[in-house]
Design a protein around this motif. Structure first.
Motif, short mmCIF file in Angstrom:
data_model
loop_
_atom_site.label_atom_id
_atom_site.label_comp_id
_atom_site.label_asym_id
_atom_site.label_seq_id
_atom_site.Cartn_x
_atom_site.Cartn_y
_atom_site.Cartn_z
N GLU A 117 2.27 -5.87 69.51
CA GLU A 117 3.55 -6.40 70.00
C GLU A 117 4.47 -6.82 68.88
OE1 GLU A 117 0.30 -9.40 68.78
OE2 GLU A 117 0.39 -7.75 69.76
N ASN A 118 4.13 -6.39 67.47
CA ASN A 118 5.33 -6.64 66.49
C ASN A 118 6.27 -5.66 66.55
OD1 ASN A 118 4.14 -9.22 66.20
ND2 ASN A 118 3.14 -8.53 64.15
N LYS A 119 6.01 -4.64 66.86
CA LYS A 119 6.90 -3.29 66.65
C LYS A 119 8.46 -3.42 66.76
CE LYS A 119 3.48 -1.92 65.30
NZ LYS A 119 3.55 -3.32 65.28
N THR A 120 9.26 -3.27 65.85
CA THR A 120 10.50 -3.27 65.95
C THR A 120 11.21 -1.99 65.49
OG1 THR A 120 10.77 -3.91 63.49
CG2 THR A 120 10.63 -5.76 65.25
N SER A 121 10.52 -0.99 65.39
CA SER A 121 10.81 0.37 65.05
C SER A 121 9.95 1.52 65.40
CB SER A 121 11.51 0.62 63.75
OG SER A 121 10.16 0.74 63.08
N LEU A 122 10.55 2.75 65.77
CA LEU A 122 9.78 3.82 66.29
C LEU A 122 8.79 4.17 65.01
CD1 LEU A 122 9.00 6.03 68.13
CD2 LEU A 122 10.81 7.45 67.22
N LEU A 123 9.35 4.08 63.76
CA LEU A 123 8.55 4.13 62.51
C LEU A 123 7.39 3.27 62.47
CD1 LEU A 123 8.14 5.87 59.67
CD2 LEU A 123 9.76 3.93 58.73
N GLY A 124 7.71 1.90 62.83
CA GLY A 124 6.54 0.99 62.94
C GLY A 124 5.39 1.09 63.97
N ALA A 125 5.97 1.80 65.24
CA ALA A 125 5.20 1.83 66.27
C ALA A 125 4.27 3.19 65.95
CB ALA A 125 5.60 2.42 67.74
N ILE A 126 4.63 4.20 65.16
CA ILE A 126 3.98 5.41 64.96
C ILE A 126 2.86 4.94 63.71
CG2 ILE A 126 3.81 7.72 63.67
CD1 ILE A 126 4.77 7.61 66.67
N LEU A 127 3.18 4.06 62.71
CA LEU A 127 2.30 3.51 61.87
C LEU A 127 1.35 2.90 62.54
CD1 LEU A 127 1.59 3.21 58.72
CD2 LEU A 127 3.20 1.21 58.86
N TYR A 128 1.54 2.21 63.29
CA TYR A 128 0.51 1.12 63.82
C TYR A 128 -0.52 2.11 64.50
CZ TYR A 128 -1.76 -1.62 67.34
OH TYR A 128 -2.73 -2.47 68.54
N ALA A 129 -0.23 2.91 65.44
CA ALA A 129 -0.89 3.88 66.34
C ALA A 129 -1.75 4.87 65.33
CB ALA A 129 -0.07 4.63 67.27
N SER A 130 -1.16 5.45 64.38
CA SER A 130 -1.80 6.07 63.46
C SER A 130 -2.84 5.33 62.62
CB SER A 130 -0.92 6.96 62.49
OG SER A 130 -0.04 6.19 61.75
N ASP A 131 -2.62 4.19 62.07
CA ASP A 131 -3.39 3.24 61.46
C ASP A 131 -4.72 3.07 62.39
OD1 ASP A 131 -4.44 1.59 59.03
OD2 ASP A 131 -3.43 -0.21 60.05
N LYS A 132 -4.51 2.58 63.37
CA LYS A 132 -5.80 2.16 64.37
C LYS A 132 -6.56 3.64 64.79
CE LYS A 132 -4.31 -2.06 64.39
NZ LYS A 132 -4.01 -1.89 62.73
N ALA A 133 -5.85 4.89 64.79
CA ALA A 133 -6.67 5.94 65.18
C ALA A 133 -7.60 6.51 63.78
CB ALA A 133 -5.37 7.26 65.37
N CYS A 134 -7.13 6.09 62.65
CA CYS A 134 -7.83 6.56 61.48
C CYS A 134 -9.01 5.78 61.28
CB CYS A 134 -6.93 6.55 60.30
SG CYS A 134 -5.72 7.88 60.56
N ARG A 135 -9.20 4.68 61.95
CA ARG A 135 -10.71 4.02 61.61
C ARG A 135 -11.64 4.98 61.83
NH1 ARG A 135 -8.98 -0.94 60.20
NH2 ARG A 135 -7.13 -1.82 61.03
N PRO A 136 -12.69 5.05 61.17
CA PRO A 136 -13.79 5.69 61.14
C PRO A 136 -15.13 4.96 62.00
CG PRO A 136 -14.01 4.99 58.98
CD PRO A 136 -12.56 4.47 59.61
N CYS A 137 -14.75 4.38 62.93
CA CYS A 137 -15.58 3.63 63.77
C CYS A 137 -16.71 4.19 64.38
CB CYS A 137 -14.78 3.07 65.03
SG CYS A 137 -13.61 1.94 64.53
N LEU A 138 -16.73 5.71 64.87
CA LEU A 138 -17.54 6.40 65.38
C LEU A 138 -18.83 6.40 64.51
CD1 LEU A 138 -18.54 8.16 67.84
CD2 LEU A 138 -17.67 10.20 66.57
N PHE A 139 -18.85 6.36 63.08
CA PHE A 139 -19.99 6.67 62.50
C PHE A 139 -20.26 5.05 61.53
CE2 PHE A 139 -18.22 10.70 63.02
CZ PHE A 139 -19.31 11.25 63.69
N CYS A 140 -19.52 4.09 62.00
CA CYS A 140 -19.72 3.19 61.31
C CYS A 140 -21.11 2.29 61.48
CB CYS A 140 -18.53 1.98 61.43
SG CYS A 140 -18.51 0.58 60.63
N LYS A 141 -21.46 1.80 60.50
CA LYS A 141 -22.63 1.03 60.45
C LYS A 141 -22.67 -0.35 60.79
CE LYS A 141 -25.53 4.35 57.72
NZ LYS A 141 -24.76 5.40 57.63
#
Length: 159
Positions: A117-141
């Motif tokens: 909800e804090n996004k004020t720019s396209l750059l910020g929106a892409i950073l948010y989405a890519s940061d979340k997409a890069c979490r290695p949750c699938l294999f996290c213990k």
């Protein structure tokens, strides 16, 4: 990618990543190291290409590489890492001569990268989405203990 190369060579960038590594050496959750930042940069640029967005590769990489630099400050003093990272990014970008308008855009994206909800720019929106997409949750213990994915919620596997 001139800006990206100068960021990687900057002593404050390297020092902050070392401090992150030291602060997270016992951490069981995601780490905020160079590999994470590089993963975010790559995924972010893939998003830019797939969606045909008007963001230069060097700017996207610079933003992603700088986005978690303030993590060590959060561990040390409880200060918000996004705000602290934006401050550190401003210093680095100023030192390497990045145009003020671009520097402010990058700092804003970093400052707002933690919440959708804090996004004020396209750059910020892409950073948010890519940061979340890069979490290695699938294999996290430690997924069951993770605050980001309360019980019953699936980790992000794609953006």
């Amino acid at each position: 990618m001139k800006i990206t190369e100068e960021i990687i060579a900057h002593p404050l960038f390297r020092d902050s990543l070392e401090r992150n590594e030291e602060a997270e050496k016992e951490r069981v959750f995601c780490h905020h190291d160079f590999q994470h930042c590089l993963d975010v940069a790559r995924v972010a640029y893939c998003m830019v290409l797939e969606k045909n967005l008007p963001i230069e590769k060097d700017i996207m990489y610079a933003t992603a590489l700088l986005h978690d630099l303030g993590k060590w400050k959060q561990y040390e003093s409880g200060l918000d890492h996004a705000q602290q990272g934006a401050n550190l990014a401003g210093i680095i970008l100023g030192d390497i001569g990045v145009e003020e308008k671009i520097s402010l855009e990058i700092q804003d994206a970093i400052r707002t990268h933690r919440y959708a909800e804090n996004k004020t720019s396209l750059l910020g929106a892409i950073l948010y989405a890519s940061d979340k997409a890069c979490r290695p949750c699938l294999f996290c213990k430690s997924l069951k203990e993770c605050k980001l994915f309360p019980e019953g919620r699936e980790p992000l596997l794609q953006y």
